[in-house]
Design an enzyme around this catalytic site. Structure first.
Site, PDB file in Angstrom:
ATOM      1  N   CYS A  75     -10.811  23.684  48.975  1.00  0.00           N
ATOM      2  CA  CYS A  75     -11.397  23.577  50.445  1.00  0.00           C
ATOM      3  C   CYS A  75     -11.794  22.137  50.577  1.00  0.00           C
ATOM      4  CB  CYS A  75     -12.923  24.572  50.033  1.00  0.00           C
ATOM      5  SG  CYS A  75     -14.340  24.395  51.774  1.00  0.00           S
ATOM      6  N   CYS A 181      -8.793  21.685  57.189  1.00  0.00           N
ATOM      7  CA  CYS A 181      -9.788  22.588  56.554  1.00  0.00           C
ATOM      8  C   CYS A 181      -8.502  24.027  55.938  1.00  0.00           C
ATOM      9  CB  CYS A 181     -10.430  22.647  57.347  1.00  0.00           C
ATOM     10  SG  CYS A 181     -11.022  24.623  56.986  1.00  0.00           S
TER      11      CYS A 181
HETATM   12  N1  DGL Z   1     -11.847  26.273  54.125  1.00  0.00           N
HETATM   13  C1  DGL Z   1     -12.646  25.171  54.602  1.00  0.00           C
HETATM   14  C2  DGL Z   1     -11.973  24.104  54.380  1.00  0.00           C
HETATM   15  O1  DGL Z   1     -11.490  23.349  53.616  1.00  0.00           O
HETATM   16  C3  DGL Z   1     -14.179  25.193  55.576  1.00  0.00           C
HETATM   17  C4  DGL Z   1     -14.615  25.982  56.087  1.00  0.00           C
HETATM   18  C5  DGL Z   1     -15.594  26.629  56.222  1.00  0.00           C
HETATM   19  O2  DGL Z   1     -16.541  26.696  55.199  1.00  0.00           O
HETATM   20  O3  DGL Z   1     -16.925  25.246  57.602  1.00  0.00           O
HETATM   21  O4  DGL Z   1     -12.581  22.654  54.932  1.00  0.00           O
END
Ligand code: DGL
Length: 256
Positions: A75, A181
């Site tokens: 993430c 993301c």
């Molecule tokens: N998947 C996450 C990232 O790579 C973030 C998504 C979220 O929780 O806003 O930033």
């Protein structure tokens, strides 16, 4: 248990990190992975840094109970908010992510580089540092609400969101789009369809997988063979979310 037999913990705010998990599994098929989606607390990207750190601590406490040998923060948002804290607190290696701006800048051909990410990622010091080094042609593009569409597997909604987003840009002037993301990586086929072929699309998953291999190898922690297992968990409603995770995991194994 021998150190190298232990599982690797991988987490995200929800299903996004499963795109990373697919890349990790392709790179290291012999490893055991434990994936945790913090669905109950998603999204992270519209929270404050302090709130995200608090969520991440709960997730990491849970994963370290399983005696993991390494941790992958799948993430970008949680990496920016909590990687430094986790590295200071944990003795196992912590692999973090950042928007893949560097490869996009290195292949620069004269246009803009659009960096799609959560609002929190784009505000963090970690990202501002990346901008200082590789951001000469970068345009940050916060995408609040987009991860939720991936969580719901709402492809039509995501397509509409992206059409609106890209309609604000003269695509003739764009060189590359960075998927900053891990959720957005699931939209890569849709985005690829929408953009002229000339525009490169980059994400950090393959680089993260190679980094994990390097780190494990340097510490003698690699598990060889091809029979590694994958376990998935969620802080949300398991009956509804685990089937989504399974479906996306199968998809993730094919997204390159
Ligand atoms: N998947 C996450 C990232 O790579 C973030 C998504 C979220 O929780 O806003 O930033």
């Amino acid at each position: 248990m021998a150190e190298n037999e232990k599982p690797i913990g991988v987490f995200d705010s929800g299903v996004g990190g499963i795109s990373t998990l697919g890349a990790l599994k392709r790179e290291l098929p012999g490893e055991h992975f434990r994936y945790y989606g913090d669905t109950k607390n998603a999204p992270y990207g519209t929270k404050s840094t302090e709130e995200v750190i608090a969520c991440v601590r709960r997730v990491v406490d849970h994963l370290t109970e399983a005696d993991i040998k390494a941790l992958v923060i799948a993430c970008n948002t949680a990496s920016g908010a909590a990687a430094a804290t986790l590295r200071a607190e944990l003795t196992i290696p912590v692999i973090a992510m950042e928007p893949a701006l560097k490869p996009a800048e290195e292949a620069w051909q004269g246009g803009q580089i659009l960096v799609m990410a959560t609002p929190l990622t784009l505000k963090q010091e970690k990202f501002l540092g990346l901008m200082d080094r590789f951001g000469a042609h970068a345009v940050p593009l916060p995408c609040p609400g987009l991860m939720e569409l991936v969580e719901r597997e709402d492809e039509a909604g995501a397509r509409h969101y992206l059409e609106t987003l890209f309609s604000r840009w003269d695509l003739e002037k764009v060189d590359a789009v960075v998927l900053g993301c891990t959720h957005y990586v699931f939209l890569k086929p849709v985005i690829r369809d929408m953009l002229p072929e000339r525009i490169r699309i980059t994400d950090g998953n393959a680089g993260t997988a190679r980094q994990l291999r390097r780190v494990l190898s340097a510490r003698g922690l690699l598990r060889t063979g091809a029979d590694g297992s994958v376990r998935m968990e969620t802080s949300g409603e398991a009956e509804r979310i685990l089937p989504v995770m399974e479906r996306l995991y199968r998809k993730a194994l094919d997204i390159v």
